[in-house]
Design a protein around this motif. Structure first.
Motif: not given
Length: 341
Positions: A97-126
């Protein structure tokens, strides 16, 4: 219920004290999820521009394709030796994110609330949260969200947008937060994440992200259920991965659904993820250009932007992902030209 109500009042109170303003977000975000960049670089990957010159891939995205934003995923306790399906903890994400900001870019975070992929087929707790009560889960969501936000803040980055979960078509943190089982719990988890974000940065916009943006039935059921159960969030993010033959109709359906979110629920909308097979670059370019134009023209400025998912992926990366926009020779296809202008 009494416990949940008291927790709710606490969260609402805390959610109103955010004191870290965000620098002005772009009026319309043109961006990419670049989360794989960190792991790919650790594996020795490098990228060339269309002229065959090796350059920093973030700089290529910004200067060659007019991208002004990046999207980064954060897992709770990922496998740090798995560069493709792990690695992106709060610290690694904040460095990118800091690298992007130094280039003048904005940042979106995606919090998965999992230890790996969260998507329609899996929303596993950490793993560390697997035996928590629902009240403990809410506390964990709050604590983790604040931790990630402060990790970013300590790097000098305040995200403009934060997704509370990833592709939560049927909720998150299953089974406690599974929407088809307990929509109220799902709404409480969204509230918890939303208010945790706002406690660090009151002007950061929060997003609920749903896959299959062309599926109006699922979208209306999910967002309608959240609103009916008192969830607070700012925007609805959508995914769309059409084929080279059906992309036009898919865009039409998705834009119709997005406008419904604006008119029915008063939410802003954006494309959190789009992508198409790398070997259909002309169609991908046209698809990007069309959906970018349609969302930019949503009335009232309610269309916030469009993000391409992992364009820097080379063909077959991570066991077969083929919807990036770079070729095996290290040079980009013409797909990302769709972001120009």
């Amino acid at each position: 219920m009494t416990v949940l109500l008291s927790v709710s009042m606490l969260l609402l109170t805390l959610g109103s004290v955010g004191n870290s303003p965000v620098e002005a977000a772009p009026s319309f975000a043109k961006g990419a999820d670049i989360s794989w960049v960190a792991g790919m670089e650790a594996q020795g990957y490098k990228w060339k521009d269309k002229n065959g010159v090796t350059r920093d891939v973030l700089e290529i995205l910004k200067n060659d394709y007019q991208m002004n934003s990046v999207r980064l995923r954060v897992w709770v306790n990922p496998n740090m030796s798995d560069y493709a399906s792990g690695y992106m903890n709060a610290e690694k994400a904040s460095e990118l994110a800091l690298r992007a900001k130094k280039l003048g870019m904005s940042v979106m975070l995606t919090l998965h609330y999992s230890d790996s992929w969260a998507d329609p087929g899996q929303q596993n707790k950490p793993y560390a949260w697997r035996n928590y009560t629902f009240e403990q889960l809410m506390d964990a969501v709050w604590t983790h969200t604040v931790y990630v936000m402060n990790t970013m803040k300590n790097k000098g980055v305040t995200p403009d947008w934060v997704q509370i979960g990833n592709e939560t078509n049927d909720g998150m943190l299953w089974d406690d937060g599974k929407a088809s089982v307990n929509m109220k719990n799902y709404a409480w988890l969204v509230n918890t994440g939303n208010n945790a974000v706002k406690s660090v940065s009151s002007s950061t916009k929060t997003i609920v992200h749903i896959a299959n943006g062309d599926n109006g039935t699922v979208l209306d059921w999910n967002i309608g259920g959240l609103v009916a159960n008192g969830a607070t969030f700012d925007a609805v993010g959508l995914s769309l991965y059409p084929s080279s033959t059906d992309w036009s109709s898919a865009v039409t359906k998705t834009v119709t659904n997005a406008k419904l979110m604006v008119s029915k629920y008063g939410k802003e909308v954006l494309m959190s993820e789009i992508g198409m097979d790398y070997n259909q670059p002309t169609e991908a370019k046209n698809f990007i250009a069309k959906i970018k134009t349609e969302f930019r023209n949503i009335s009232g400025g309610k269309g916030l932007g469009v993000f391409y998912w992992e364009p820097q992926a080379t063909p077959g990366y991570n066991g077969g992902y083929n919807k990036g926009a770079w070729q095996a020779d290290g040079k980009p296809t013409i797909a990302l030209d769709g972001f120009l202008n």
